[in-house]
Design a protein around this motif. Structure first.
Motif, short mmCIF file in Angstrom:
data_model
loop_
_atom_site.label_atom_id
_atom_site.label_comp_id
_atom_site.label_asym_id
_atom_site.label_seq_id
_atom_site.Cartn_x
_atom_site.Cartn_y
_atom_site.Cartn_z
N UNK A 45 0.86 -1.27 -0.02
CA UNK A 45 -0.07 0.08 -0.04
C UNK A 45 0.97 1.17 0.05
N UNK A 46 1.82 1.38 0.92
CA UNK A 46 2.89 2.39 0.73
C UNK A 46 3.54 2.41 -0.56
N UNK A 47 3.71 1.38 -1.30
CA UNK A 47 4.29 1.53 -2.71
C UNK A 47 3.18 2.13 -3.69
N UNK A 236 6.14 -7.82 28.15
CA UNK A 236 6.71 -7.46 26.84
C UNK A 236 5.77 -6.64 26.14
N UNK A 237 6.19 -5.64 25.30
CA UNK A 237 5.27 -4.80 24.61
C UNK A 237 5.74 -5.04 23.07
N UNK A 238 4.77 -5.34 22.22
CA UNK A 238 4.99 -5.25 20.76
C UNK A 238 4.27 -4.03 20.20
N UNK A 239 4.91 -3.18 19.55
CA UNK A 239 4.55 -2.07 18.77
C UNK A 239 4.20 -2.30 17.48
N UNK A 240 2.84 -2.52 17.01
CA UNK A 240 2.40 -2.70 15.59
C UNK A 240 1.81 -1.85 14.95
N UNK A 241 1.43 -0.47 15.21
CA UNK A 241 0.94 0.61 14.54
C UNK A 241 1.95 1.42 13.89
N UNK A 242 3.01 1.52 14.32
CA UNK A 242 4.02 2.77 13.59
C UNK A 242 3.89 3.80 13.74
N UNK A 243 3.22 4.53 15.07
CA UNK A 243 2.93 5.93 15.14
C UNK A 243 3.65 6.52 16.41
N UNK A 244 4.07 7.59 16.53
CA UNK A 244 4.53 8.33 17.89
C UNK A 244 3.71 7.79 19.06
N UNK A 265 6.78 -0.57 10.60
CA UNK A 265 7.47 0.16 9.93
C UNK A 265 7.18 1.31 9.91
N UNK A 266 8.02 2.37 10.60
CA UNK A 266 7.68 3.92 10.74
C UNK A 266 7.77 4.31 9.29
N UNK A 267 6.76 4.95 8.83
CA UNK A 267 6.70 5.69 7.51
C UNK A 267 7.79 6.92 7.50
N UNK A 268 7.95 7.70 8.77
CA UNK A 268 8.84 8.88 9.03
C UNK A 268 9.40 8.46 10.15
N UNK A 286 14.10 -4.80 18.04
CA UNK A 286 13.17 -4.53 16.69
C UNK A 286 13.22 -6.03 16.11
N UNK A 287 12.24 -5.80 15.04
CA UNK A 287 12.24 -7.30 14.33
C UNK A 287 12.05 -7.03 12.75
N UNK A 288 12.99 -7.86 12.08
CA UNK A 288 13.05 -7.64 10.75
C UNK A 288 12.68 -8.81 9.78
N UNK A 289 11.47 -8.96 9.37
CA UNK A 289 11.27 -9.83 8.42
C UNK A 289 11.01 -11.17 9.22
N UNK A 290 11.97 -12.16 8.76
CA UNK A 290 11.93 -13.49 9.03
C UNK A 290 13.00 -14.45 8.54
N UNK A 291 13.18 -15.80 8.93
CA UNK A 291 14.06 -16.59 8.37
C UNK A 291 13.29 -17.83 8.11
#
Length: 348
Positions: A45-47, A236-244, A265-268, A286-291
């Motif tokens: 959607x960002x694209x 533990x807290x997981x941030x899944x919204x990407x807002x300040x 993913x933070x857009x800014x 942080x978490x980046x994709x997967x294996x």
């Protein structure tokens, strides 16, 4: 086998065309996959809106995908024609420090199909056999196309190594947030507290495993968290919204010495209270994709009935209606979870 196929191309933000191209030939270590279903991701959607920081145009999209093998390269021995499969979309160098230490999801030259290199949005796709993972025969292609986002959340959940009996918070109940709730429970979390600003999303989160939910537009998050988990709050807290706003909620309300994991993913660039982070000696992870092992676990959890995917499938669109899928998402933001592209409608 056909000689040509239809391929999707986004030529500019919001502009999708289709072209006839040759069906790719398989190399000796490759397989040819007949694409069945493609999921539309938040990053897609960002694209579409021209706001993805790491994608240029033109680009063929498609990284959440399922299909069927229709041809094998001569060196491929462990796969077979007719097999149901998914494609792991990371393209990595295999030579940099992260790659050499098993963290190829952090490759210094990482490319992802559909963003920095050609995606799977075509009738057929040739790919290295090493990027193929079979799925069970009784798993639908629609479920298969959701293994990629599920692998994201399985990997994110594992970033906190002590989940057995843990109390966890998920901030944001979009598709990733709700898949994460289920992943946390599958990996042993005792209780999950979820937040969002949509009652509909929170109702689905509750249906799929959240023990407590709160609409932070209507109720006080800090008070609700203590009411649910007591004064010790969450492990533990997981941030899944990407807002300040949600990141600030995480930092201000975390138990001292606990962990926050950024999944969104933070857009800014974020504007957050690092002084409070430091004062509470919080671990910001942080978490980046997967294996690959995350895909294996994702498939297993679905196969065991621990994770349900069908309730998240909001709508399907024909391949030729790719653009309508984005219009639907834009017009139904609050109620939409996962939209799928029906490249081959002959099979579910």
């Amino acid at each position: 086998m056909k000689e040509t196929m239809i391929q999707q191309v986004m030529t500019a933000p919001g502009k999708i065309t289709f072209r006839d191209v040759p069906v790719p030939k398989v190399g000796p270590d490759q397989v040819l996959v007949k694409i069945k279903k493609i999921g539309v991701c938040g990053s897609d959607i960002h694209v579409y809106h021209g706001s993805h920081p790491y994608t240029s145009y033109p680009v063929t999209q498609g990284h959440e995908v399922s299909g069927q093998i229709v041809a094998l390269g001569e060196y491929v021995k462990d796969l077979k024609i007719g097999q149901k499969v998914i494609i792991e979309p990371q393209v990595f160098c295999g030579r940099c420090y992260p790659c050499l230490h098993g963290k190829y999801n952090l490759c210094e030259k990482l490319k992802v199909m559909g963003f920095q290199t050609t995606g799977t949005a075509s009738e057929f796709f040739a790919v290295d056999s090493s990027k193929i993972t079979p799925i069970p025969e009784d798993m639908t292609y629609s479920e298969g196309a959701m293994m990629e986002p599920l692998a994201v959340t399985v990997h994110a959940a594992k970033r906190f190594p002590d989940l057995k009996g843990a109390k966890a918070v998920v901030l944001g109940c979009g598709p990733i947030g709700i898949l994460l709730i289920q992943s946390l429970k599958a990996l042993g979390a005792k209780e999950v507290f979820a937040t969002d600003i949509s009652d509909g999303r929170l109702a689905l989160a509750k249906e799929l495993g959240a023990d407590y939910v709160v609409n932070t537009m209507k109720d006080d998050y800090a008070k609700a968290l203590v009411e649910a988990f007591g004064p010790d709050k969450a492990d533990v807290i997981y941030e899944c919204a990407g807002t300040d706003i949600t990141m600030d909620q995480a930092i201000q309300n975390a138990r001292k010495g606990s962990t926050i994991i950024l999944v969104a993913v933070f857009g800014k660039k974020a504007n957050v209270d690092l002084a409070k982070l430091n004062d509470s000696e919080l671990d910001l992870n942080t978490s980046m994709m997967y294996r690959h092992e995350d895909f294996v676990d994702a498939i297993r959890f679905v196969n065991e009935g621990k994770i349900k995917l069908k309730p998240l499938q909001s709508a399907k669109f024909a391949f030729a209606d790719y653009n309508k899928a984005y219009e639907y998402i834009d017009n139904n933001r609050e109620s939409t979870m996962k939209v799928l592209i029906d490249v081959d409608p002959s099979e579910e």
